[in-house]
Design an enzyme around this catalytic site. Structure first.
Site, PDB file in Angstrom:
ATOM      1  N   SER A 199      -4.420  -9.940  -2.610  1.00 29.74           N
ATOM      2  CA  SER A 199      -5.003 -10.917  -3.540  1.00 29.74           C
ATOM      3  C   SER A 199      -3.940 -11.879  -4.059  1.00 29.74           C
ATOM      4  O   SER A 199      -4.258 -12.858  -4.721  1.00 29.74           O
ATOM      5  CB  SER A 199      -5.669 -10.193  -4.723  1.00 29.74           C
ATOM      6  N   ASN A 202       0.844  -1.199   0.000  1.00 26.41           N
ATOM      7  CA  ASN A 202       0.000   0.000   0.000  1.00 26.41           C
ATOM      8  C   ASN A 202       0.876   1.245   0.000  1.00 26.41           C
ATOM      9  O   ASN A 202       1.920   1.278   0.633  1.00 26.41           O
ATOM     10  CB  ASN A 202      -0.913   0.019   1.229  1.00 26.41           C
ATOM     11  N   ALA A 254      -9.629  -7.335   8.002  1.00 27.62           N
ATOM     12  CA  ALA A 254      -8.483  -6.932   8.838  1.00 27.62           C
ATOM     13  C   ALA A 254      -8.987  -6.337  10.150  1.00 27.62           C
ATOM     14  O   ALA A 254      -8.409  -6.580  11.218  1.00 27.62           O
ATOM     15  CB  ALA A 254      -7.649  -5.916   8.074  1.00 27.62           C
ATOM     16  N   CYS A 265       9.914  13.731 -11.138  1.00 30.56           N
ATOM     17  CA  CYS A 265      10.086  14.081 -12.547  1.00 30.56           C
ATOM     18  C   CYS A 265       9.784  12.866 -13.425  1.00 30.56           C
ATOM     19  O   CYS A 265      10.327  11.781 -13.200  1.00 30.56           O
ATOM     20  CB  CYS A 265      11.522  14.547 -12.785  1.00 30.56           C
ATOM     21  N   GLY A 309      -4.937  -9.084   3.654  1.00 26.12           N
ATOM     22  CA  GLY A 309      -5.612  -8.323   2.599  1.00 26.12           C
ATOM     23  C   GLY A 309      -4.871  -8.205   1.291  1.00 26.12           C
ATOM     24  O   GLY A 309      -4.895  -7.148   0.661  1.00 26.12           O
ATOM     25  N   CYS A 369       8.212  19.925 -13.758  1.00 25.68           N
ATOM     26  CA  CYS A 369       9.347  19.618 -12.891  1.00 25.68           C
ATOM     27  C   CYS A 369      10.155  20.908 -12.661  1.00 25.68           C
ATOM     28  O   CYS A 369      10.617  21.525 -13.628  1.00 25.68           O
ATOM     29  CB  CYS A 369      10.222  18.549 -13.538  1.00 25.68           C
ATOM     30  N   HIS A 393       5.699  -0.635  -2.793  1.00 25.93           N
ATOM     31  CA  HIS A 393       5.203  -0.033  -4.036  1.00 25.93           C
ATOM     32  C   HIS A 393       5.262   1.502  -4.002  1.00 25.93           C
ATOM     33  O   HIS A 393       4.551   2.161  -4.760  1.00 25.93           O
ATOM     34  CB  HIS A 393       3.771  -0.492  -4.326  1.00 25.93           C
ATOM     35  N   ASN A 407      -8.066 -12.732   5.157  1.00 30.75           N
ATOM     36  CA  ASN A 407      -8.718 -12.254   3.932  1.00 30.75           C
ATOM     37  C   ASN A 407     -10.166 -12.754   3.950  1.00 30.75           C
ATOM     38  O   ASN A 407     -10.395 -13.931   4.233  1.00 30.75           O
ATOM     39  CB  ASN A 407      -7.983 -12.800   2.689  1.00 30.75           C
ATOM     40  N   ASP A 461      -0.316   4.179   1.000  1.00 28.92           N
ATOM     41  CA  ASP A 461      -0.842   5.174   1.944  1.00 28.92           C
ATOM     42  C   ASP A 461      -0.001   5.208   3.229  1.00 28.92           C
ATOM     43  O   ASP A 461       0.910   4.401   3.417  1.00 28.92           O
ATOM     44  CB  ASP A 461      -2.323   4.856   2.257  1.00 28.92           C
TER      45      ASP A 461
HETATM   46  N1  APR Z   1      -9.817  -6.950   5.094  1.00 30.23           N
HETATM   47  C1  APR Z   1      -8.909  -7.820   4.572  1.00 30.23           C
HETATM   48  N2  APR Z   1      -8.838  -8.117   3.264  1.00 30.23           N
HETATM   49  C2  APR Z   1      -9.717  -7.529   2.438  1.00 30.23           C
HETATM   50  C3  APR Z   1     -10.691  -6.619   2.901  1.00 30.23           C
HETATM   51  C4  APR Z   1     -10.717  -6.340   4.291  1.00 30.23           C
HETATM   52  N3  APR Z   1     -11.601  -5.482   4.807  1.00 30.23           N
HETATM   53  N4  APR Z   1     -11.423  -6.208   1.835  1.00 30.23           N
HETATM   54  C5  APR Z   1     -10.921  -6.821   0.752  1.00 30.23           C
HETATM   55  N5  APR Z   1      -9.886  -7.614   1.108  1.00 30.23           N
HETATM   56  C6  APR Z   1      -9.034  -8.448   0.247  1.00 30.23           C
HETATM   57  C7  APR Z   1      -9.677  -8.897  -1.039  1.00 30.23           C
HETATM   58  O1  APR Z   1     -10.410 -10.111  -0.854  1.00 30.23           O
HETATM   59  C8  APR Z   1      -8.463  -9.085  -1.942  1.00 30.23           C
HETATM   60  O2  APR Z   1      -7.927 -10.398  -1.809  1.00 30.23           O
HETATM   61  O3  APR Z   1      -7.949  -7.640  -0.145  1.00 30.23           O
HETATM   62  C9  APR Z   1      -7.455  -8.079  -1.402  1.00 30.23           C
HETATM   63  C10 APR Z   1      -7.246  -6.863  -2.263  1.00 30.23           C
HETATM   64  O4  APR Z   1      -6.727  -7.270  -3.494  1.00 30.23           O
HETATM   65  P1  APR Z   1      -6.203  -6.235  -4.583  1.00 30.23           P
HETATM   66  O5  APR Z   1      -7.226  -5.174  -4.827  1.00 30.23           O
HETATM   67  O6  APR Z   1      -5.736  -7.041  -5.751  1.00 30.23           O
HETATM   68  O7  APR Z   1      -4.977  -5.512  -3.832  1.00 30.23           O
HETATM   69  P2  APR Z   1      -3.480  -6.000  -3.671  1.00 30.23           P
HETATM   70  O8  APR Z   1      -3.379  -7.469  -3.579  1.00 30.23           O
HETATM   71  O9  APR Z   1      -2.904  -5.189  -2.594  1.00 30.23           O
HETATM   72  O10 APR Z   1      -2.870  -5.532  -5.070  1.00 30.23           O
HETATM   73  C11 APR Z   1      -1.489  -5.520  -5.256  1.00 30.23           C
HETATM   74  O11 APR Z   1      -1.760  -4.290  -7.300  1.00 30.23           O
HETATM   75  O12 APR Z   1      -2.746  -2.549  -8.516  1.00 30.23           O
HETATM   76  C12 APR Z   1      -1.626  -2.971  -7.819  1.00 30.23           C
HETATM   77  O13 APR Z   1       0.009  -1.584  -6.873  1.00 30.23           O
HETATM   78  C13 APR Z   1      -1.293  -2.063  -6.657  1.00 30.23           C
HETATM   79  O14 APR Z   1      -0.325  -2.642  -4.534  1.00 30.23           O
HETATM   80  C14 APR Z   1      -1.329  -2.982  -5.467  1.00 30.23           C
HETATM   81  C15 APR Z   1      -1.071  -4.340  -6.086  1.00 30.23           C
END
Ligand code: APR
Length: 264
Positions: A198, A112, A240, A137, A196, A158, A129, A222, A114
């Protein structure tokens, strides 16, 4: 560390997870977008995962930026605003407690961009990330600065070379920051708590299975099954915000009791 619990709870998945992770001397907590979802920050995939029907792969990429820089910036500005207005949730704050009160060492890493973990009190977060609030730039002259929530830097050229500016995030196809990868390698985790994610975006998605293959306990939080759910030691089905406070409570209660005993 021994986790004491009521016999009835012995068989619950969260109890099993706590027992396994309690033995880790160097526990890595790895958070994906789902870790910030309970704070109101949208995830990238799944329900509501698209932005104006565009995939994140087409926004967070050099190609996407070259084709439509303003659209990419609109997405980033909106995300910056969402994060700036969000507050860390109880699960993120629980991770800060875990860092302070566990007997092993905890390294928290995240894909993340953030700053919610830092605002929750988590220290030394490894950002794999990049940082959502950095502007740099686009012609790689080396200029970069932290943009605050008004996004002023994102609207200008820039200041060093006059080229376009771009978000400082790591985009698809770009290498991850060496320093972040080195910190995880040097930490040499012997346990993983994955929250959390994917597990679809490489190279970070390879890490959980690598650790499983090295015999480390891996616990996943998850609400949905992921490609690694069948391989991890325990998959906790919940959010979470639901799962982390309960798990951290189990992992820290002995330490907190010991500390309280020493003080009194
Ligand atoms: N608590 C825990 N897990 C959750 C929740 C929650 N409240 N809500 C959703 N999820 C899970 C979903 O089931 C999913 O498996 O979080 C996951 C989010 O998946 P993605 O949107 O694919 O995010 P992520 O795995 O972090 O993606 C990786 O992809 O687009 C790029 O750079 C971006 O860092 C990101 C990377």
């Amino acid at each position: 560390m021994t986790i004491h619990c009521h016999p009835e709870l012995e068989r619950s998945p969260i109890q099993t997870a706590a027992r396994l992770l309690a033995d880790a001397k160097r526990l890595l907590v790895l958070g994906g977008a789902g870790l910030s979802a309970d704070a109101g920050v949208p995830t990238f995939r799944g329900e509501g995962g698209y932005w104006r029907s565009v995939r994140s792969e087409d926004l967070a990429s050099r190609d996407g930026f070259d084709k439509a820089p303003e659209m990419v910036w609109d997405w980033y500005r909106e995300r910056r605003l969402t994060v700036a207005n969000a507050q860390p949730h109880a699960g993120q704050r629980a991770l800060s407690l875990l860092q302070r009160h566990t007997q092993g060492t905890i390294l928290v890493a995240t894909t993340n961009e953030d700053d919610l973990l830092e605002r929750a009190g988590v220290t030394d977060v490894v950002h794999l990330h990049g940082d959502l609030f950095t502007t740099r730039c686009a012609a790689d002259c080396g200029w970069a600065a932290r943009d605050d929530q008004d996004n002023a830097l994102s609207l200008a050229s820039c200041p060093a070379c006059g080229a376009k500016v771009r978000p400082g995030s790591i985009w698809f196809g770009e290498p991850l920051p060496r320093e972040a990868l080195d910190r995880i390698a040097a930490f040499d985790p012997d346990g993983l708590l994955l929250v959390g994610s994917s597990c679809l975006v490489k190279p970070v998605s390879d890490l959980p299975l690598d650790l499983v293959n090295h015999g480390c306990p891996v616990v996943e939080i998850n609400p949905e099954a992921t490609p690694i759910s069948d391989y991890v030691a325990v998959s906790l089905r919940g959010t979470a915000k639901q799962m982390l406070p309960a798990l951290v409570d189990l992992l820290t209660s002995c330490t907190v009791r010991d500390q309280a005993r020493r003080i009194t």
